[in-house]
Write a protein that holds these residues in place. Structure first.
Motif, PDB file in Angstrom:
ATOM      1  N   GLY A 121       0.837  -1.188   0.000  1.00  0.00           N
ATOM      2  CA  GLY A 121       0.000   0.000   0.000  1.00  0.00           C
ATOM      3  C   GLY A 121       0.876   1.244   0.000  1.00  0.00           C
ATOM      4  N   PHE A 122       0.571   2.178  -0.862  1.00  0.00           N
ATOM      5  CA  PHE A 122       1.370   3.395  -0.983  1.00  0.00           C
ATOM      6  C   PHE A 122       1.425   4.166   0.328  1.00  0.00           C
ATOM      7  CE2 PHE A 122       1.389   8.004  -1.805  1.00  0.00           C
ATOM      8  CZ  PHE A 122       2.675   8.116  -2.290  1.00  0.00           C
ATOM      9  N   MET A 123       0.308   4.293   1.016  1.00  0.00           N
ATOM     10  CA  MET A 123       0.264   5.133   2.213  1.00  0.00           C
ATOM     11  C   MET A 123       0.873   4.476   3.447  1.00  0.00           C
ATOM     12  SD  MET A 123      -0.803   8.001   1.209  1.00  0.00           S
ATOM     13  CE  MET A 123      -0.992   8.807   2.779  1.00  0.00           C
ATOM     14  N   ASN A 124       0.889   3.116   3.520  1.00  0.00           N
ATOM     15  CA  ASN A 124       1.345   2.489   4.758  1.00  0.00           C
ATOM     16  C   ASN A 124       2.214   1.241   4.571  1.00  0.00           C
ATOM     17  OD1 ASN A 124      -0.455   0.549   3.929  1.00  0.00           O
ATOM     18  ND2 ASN A 124      -1.719   0.617   5.774  1.00  0.00           N
ATOM     19  N   ALA A 125       2.583   0.903   3.362  1.00  0.00           N
ATOM     20  CA  ALA A 125       3.393  -0.285   3.056  1.00  0.00           C
ATOM     21  C   ALA A 125       2.715  -1.580   3.470  1.00  0.00           C
ATOM     22  CB  ALA A 125       4.789  -0.202   3.682  1.00  0.00           C
ATOM     23  N   GLY A 126       1.403  -1.560   3.637  1.00  0.00           N
ATOM     24  CA  GLY A 126       0.665  -2.778   3.981  1.00  0.00           C
ATOM     25  C   GLY A 126       0.679  -3.765   2.824  1.00  0.00           C
ATOM     26  N   SER A 127       0.660  -5.051   3.144  1.00  0.00           N
ATOM     27  CA  SER A 127       0.666  -6.093   2.117  1.00  0.00           C
ATOM     28  C   SER A 127      -0.572  -5.980   1.246  1.00  0.00           C
ATOM     29  CB  SER A 127       0.712  -7.474   2.767  1.00  0.00           C
ATOM     30  OG  SER A 127       0.625  -8.477   1.782  1.00  0.00           O
TER      31      SER A 127
END
Length: 172
Positions: A121-127
């Motif tokens: 995820g761009f905003m939080n580096a979530g998978s």
């Protein structure tokens, strides 16, 4: 970070560096945006202390932790380097990496190393790949191509269909 032009183990200067992937916020209308970092970085610049550290195996960061930072950074595995360009499509950032493998003692051959494709995820580096990991290994290793995205019309359709090549471990 990393030296895309020197992804092999033989480049000891590049092999010995700890590499990261970064997301930096930009606030050009805020005249204090960089000067606020003087306490963190001893200069009007962004440094690691300006950013949220996101580990490879950590879960998604708390949105509250991201509010007061200037972005985030994701530490890569030992000797891993980003070797492709990155692309962001529908809020998912995709890039690929390579980690050279040291050949076994007495071996006459070596593997192509470990290749990984990251979808975060761009905003939080979530998978964003449907797993708990932010990455998936590319079968066969080697140096994957950069991801490419676009729109295509299929068989007389009037609605363009989005596509991305290089975001799946099977697509390279």
């Amino acid at each position: 970070s990393g030296d895309r032009e020197k992804p092999l183990r033989d480049y000891t200067g590049a092999y010995a560096v700890n590499n990261y992937f970064f997301m930096l916020k930009d606030m050009p209308a805020d005249t204090d945006w960089l000067s606020d970092e003087n306490g963190n970085c001893s200069a009007d610049v962004l440094c690691l202390s300006s950013l949220l550290d996101i580990g490879l195996t950590d879960g998604n960061p708390d949105p509250e932790d991201l509010i007061d930072t200037k972005g985030w950074y994701l530490e890569l595995h030992d000797h891993e380097q980003v070797v492709t360009s990155a692309i962001t499509v529908y809020g998912t950032t995709t890039f690929s990496t390579h980690t050279p493998v040291v050949p076994a003692t007495g071996s006459c051959t070596s593997t192509l190393g470990t290749a990984r494709v990251y979808n975060v995820g761009f905003m939080n580096a979530g998978s964003r790949n449907g797993t708990d990991n932010r990455y998936e290994e590319v079968s066969g290793g080697g140096l994957p191509p950069s991801p490419v995205a676009g729109l295509v019309l299929l068989d007389g359709s009037t609605e363009p269909v989005p596509f991305i090549i290089g975001a799946d471990p099977d697509s390279p």
